[in-house]
Structure formats: structure tokens, C-alpha cells
Design an enzyme around this catalytic site. Structure first.
Site, mmCIF file in Angstrom:
data_model
loop_
_atom_site.group_PDB
_atom_site.id
_atom_site.type_symbol
_atom_site.label_atom_id
_atom_site.label_comp_id
_atom_site.label_asym_id
_atom_site.label_seq_id
_atom_site.Cartn_x
_atom_site.Cartn_y
_atom_site.Cartn_z
ATOM 1 N N ASP A 192 -2.439 39.426 -68.496
ATOM 2 C CA ASP A 192 -2.262 40.644 -68.964
ATOM 3 C C ASP A 192 -1.124 41.407 -68.085
ATOM 4 O O ASP A 192 -0.651 40.776 -66.919
ATOM 5 C CB ASP A 192 -3.595 41.561 -68.544
ATOM 6 C CG ASP A 192 -4.008 41.125 -67.076
ATOM 7 O OD1 ASP A 192 -3.651 42.204 -66.354
ATOM 8 O OD2 ASP A 192 -4.812 40.597 -67.093
ATOM 9 N N ASP A 194 -1.730 44.052 -66.000
ATOM 10 C CA ASP A 194 -2.531 44.959 -65.229
ATOM 11 C C ASP A 194 -2.640 46.264 -65.778
ATOM 12 O O ASP A 194 -3.128 46.311 -67.231
ATOM 13 C CB ASP A 194 -1.869 45.274 -63.785
ATOM 14 C CG ASP A 194 -2.824 45.748 -62.795
ATOM 15 O OD1 ASP A 194 -4.102 45.182 -62.863
ATOM 16 O OD2 ASP A 194 -2.344 46.371 -61.970
#
Length: 266
Positions: A192, A194
């Protein structure tokens, strides 16, 4: 495949040691969070895990870790062979020399300028490239305490610090491995962005697990190819250097007495 439950001077490891062979190389597998992922990052017994693997005869500790990307160029699904870390943990023992009655005597001030084994890292990078896996050959991992994810303000700050990826487990694992004389390298998988990146969904467990499931074969392929290569290489000088560096940085009462005595007679 056999399983062995062991104890250590630091308590029990996260799970049973799973012993067997991978491509005819003797290996030990250990689930950092337990096989059912029941141990949160702060409660992983990193000391016991590293001690148990060394006592079992391991020379290398090649780990996998999920992480968030703090850089546009590191996309979800990419592999990063990290070479540096920044520590933001607060609750974890970071030495095997912790002053307990069952621990080794003395105090260890282990150097961390080069936390990871570069020779092992080079093998992982070359293997990833040969397999066509998108791989970043270096990166700085920022380890937070967890189990919560970062706030957006924190995520933006970590980018300013120079961190490239973020997780919850590299520290103190890499530090303890260095003390134990193990060649440590990490295959970090970005899952991802974050929460720093505009117009991207903030990190959540569902998305992390989804990306890991879709890309787990990349880490597996790297390990299955790298392990036999590592086993065929000469590690004599590398392990010797680790041992010498460790011995130079453990201070105990006998060494202190010797130094005082020598200074008194100089």
C-alpha cells in the site's frame, strides 16, 4: 518436515521451529507472528526467535515482511531488498545482552552502520531480477511500534526523514540477528501507500491482505531460487567478520578488569 517446540533463555519463540529441506538445503522456518497471526508486533519474542534459530544451527536469516510504500516509485506489489532502517519502536528489547541472569554476560554495543548482510542482499537482488520480479535493490525501512498504522502527519514526516518503506517488525529483529552473528536480509513487499498519498485509499488490513495474497508467489519464488545459491557460496570470511565485530563490541566485567590492570601497569 518435522516440528520442534523449544525454549530459550528469553522464553518460547513465536511458534514451533519447522525443520526440513528446501531444494536439498537444510532450513528452519519460523512464523514471526505465530502461524495463525495471533501475536501483535510489540509482543513478538524477537530475542527468543533469533536465539532459537541460531541454536538450531542457522547461519542466515532471510525474512519476508509486508510494508507500506513511502515513495511513488515503490508501487504495491513491488519488492524492496532493504539496506537501512529507522527505528521508531519504544517497547522492545534490542539486545541479547539484557542483564538478565539467563542472558550472556556483559553489554553489547553492536555497530549498525550496515545493518543487513550485503552479500546476502546481492543474491536476493540478482535472483529477483533473473525471475523478472520488479525489485528495488535498496531502501530504508522505518519500523513503528504498532499495532496501529500511521497518521497522515506521521506518514508525511517519515517521507521527509528519508524513509522509503514502513513496517512494524524489522527492528529489533535485524539488530538481534547482528548480535547473534547471523547473515540477515529482508524481502520487503510493498502492499500500500501508507496514508500519505493523495487520491489513494489509506492503508487498511483488507487491502494489505489482498495485495499480499496476489503477490506472495514473488517472495516464495525468490526464496526457492536464492536458498540453493546461498548454500553453495563460501561464507567463511563473512561469518568470521561478523564474529570479530561482535567480539570487539561486547564489554563485560572480565574485559574491564583486564583493561584496568593493563592501564595500571602501563
Amino acid at each position: 518436515r518435522t516440528e520442534r517446540y523449544v525454549d530459550t533463555p528469553y522464553g518460547k519463540p513465536s511458534d514451533a521451529l519447522i525443520l526440513g529441506k528446501i531444494k536439498n538445503v537444510e532450513c528452519v522456518l519460523l512464523a514471526r507472528h505465530g502461524r495463525q497471526h495471533t501475536i501483535m508486533p510489540s509482543n513478538v519474542n524477537y530475542q527468543a526467535n533469533v536465539w532459537a534459530l541460531r541454536e538450531e544451527g542457522c547461519t542466515h536469516l532471510v525474512v519476508t515482511t509486508a510494508c507500506g510504500s513511502l515513495r511513488e516509485k515503490i508501487q504495491p506489489g513491488d519488492i524492496v531488498i532493504i539496506d537501512q532502517f529507522i527505528d521508531r519502536t519504544t517497547k522492545r528489547p534490542q539486545t541479547l545482552y539484557d542483564g538478565q541472569p539467563t542472558s550472556p554476560p556483559g553489554v553489547c554495543h553492536i555497530p549498525m552502520a550496515e545493518p543487513f548482510c550485503n552479500k546476502t542482499r546481492e543474491v536476493l537482488v540478482e535472483v529477483a531480477r533473473s525471475l523478472g520480479v520488479k525489485c528495488h535493490m535498496r531502501g530504508t525501512m522505518l519500523t513503528i511500534e504498532g499495532p496501529r498504522f500511521s497518521s497522515r502527519a506521521e506518514s508525511l514526516m517519515f517521507r521527509q526523514w528519508g524513509a522509503d518503506v514502513i513496517n512494524m517488525t524489522t527492528v529489533p529483529e535485524v539488530v538481534l540477528a547482528k548480535e547473534a552473528g547471523l547473515c540477515y536480509a529482508s524481502i520487503a513487499m510493498a502492499t500500500d501507500y501508507d496514508c500519505w498519498k493523495e487520491h489513494e485509499e489509506a492503508v487498511c488490513v483488507d487491502n494489505v491482505l489482498k495485495t499480499m495474497k496476489e503477490n506472495a508467489n514473488k517472495a516464495s519464488s525468490i526464496l526457492l531460487t536464492a536458498i540453493p545459491q546461498i548454500s553453495q557460496m563460501d561464507w567463511t570470511q563473512t561469518t568470521k567478520n561478523l564474529k570479530v565485530r561482535f567480539q570487539q563490541n561486547v564489554i563485560n566485567i572480565w574485559r574491564q578488569c583486564l583493561l584496568v590492570d593493563l592501564q595500571g601497569h602501563s
